[in-house]
Design a protein around this motif. Structure first.
Motif: not given
Length: 246
Positions: A77-98
């Motif tokens: 299972t591939l999971s992702t979330i765009a957690k936060s951002y500012n004017r120029f950068f977007c921070y995204r987290d990912f997770k791979v689970e069995d």
């Protein structure tokens, strides 16, 4: 309001694995990137919509922690979330689970929007970032920058092929991983397991470029430093942590 999380399942097939019987880290990152693209499509923020405005997403850094790389026939299972951002950068987290919910890999990534013609970073448009319901922050993350190679343990040269170029007209991320790790010996790769990787992209590589991949191996601490260059230009740096396979 919390950011929207997206998940999708994927069955690993044999041609996604390498001689070790596991998915290569570059291929796994590609699968995680696909999950983020699928979320964007679901939210109506397609690559085509962004491209019409002359823009394109670009990754500047990945920080990856690996418990175990998936094997052929694993359903992950591939999971992702765009957690936060500012004017120029977007921070995204990912997770791979069995299938049992055990975390195999996690990744923290930094994205920017690039003006394709001017090759410059642009401010994140409100209508593009709003659908993700990410948190706005004025803070810019100060992530550790990988150190450059000082004492070369191995080196290989490559020419960028037409097949290495993706729809954004630059080298697909998976090739950076392959070039970097290929500078290590097969004996090392067969007897060691990658556990952490910090990879930072500096300058794009284009069709026809001659690239050099250098590696510095610290056998005592089982760490490696990697550098991709074209001429005098640094294109990509990475630091890796390994452990010996018992």
């Amino acid at each position: 309001m919390s950011a929207k999380q997206y998940s999708e399942d994927h069955r690993v097939v044999y041609y996604e694995t390498n001689v070790t019987g596991t998915v290569g880290i570059g291929r796994l990152v590609d699968l995680m990137m696909l999950a983020s693209e699928d979320q964007s499509k679901q939210l109506g923020v397609t690559n085509e919509k962004i491209a019409k405005r002359g823009l394109g997403w670009v990754v500047t850094q990945h920080i990856i922690d690996i418990t175990r790389l998936p094997q052929a026939d694993d359903v992950i299972t591939l999971s992702t979330i765009a957690k936060s951002y500012n004017r120029f950068f977007c921070y995204r987290d990912f997770k791979v689970e069995d299938q049992h919910g055990n975390e195999l890999v996690k990744m923290h990534s930094v994205f920017v929007l690039m003006d394709r013609q001017k090759r410059k970073i642009v401010r994140l448009p409100v209508d593009i970032i709003t659908p993700y319901e990410a948190e706005y922050t004025k803070r810019i993350e100060r992530l550790k920058t990988p150190q450059s190679v000082e004492n070369i343990s191995g080196q290989k040269n490559y020419r960028v092929r037409f097949m290495d170029i993706d729809a954004n007209h630059h080298v697909n991320n998976v090739h950076y991983f392959d070039w970097m790790l290929d500078a290590l010996s097969s004996d090392f790769l067969l007897n060691h397991r990658l556990t952490k990787m910090n990879i930072s992209y500096r300058q794009e590589v284009y069709y026809g470029d001659q690239i050099t991949s250098e590696v510095e191996l610290d056998e005592k601490n089982l760490t490696t430093k990697h550098l991709i260059t074209t001429g005098d230009q640094q294109n990509c740096l990475a630091e890796c942590q390994w452990e010996k396979i018992k």
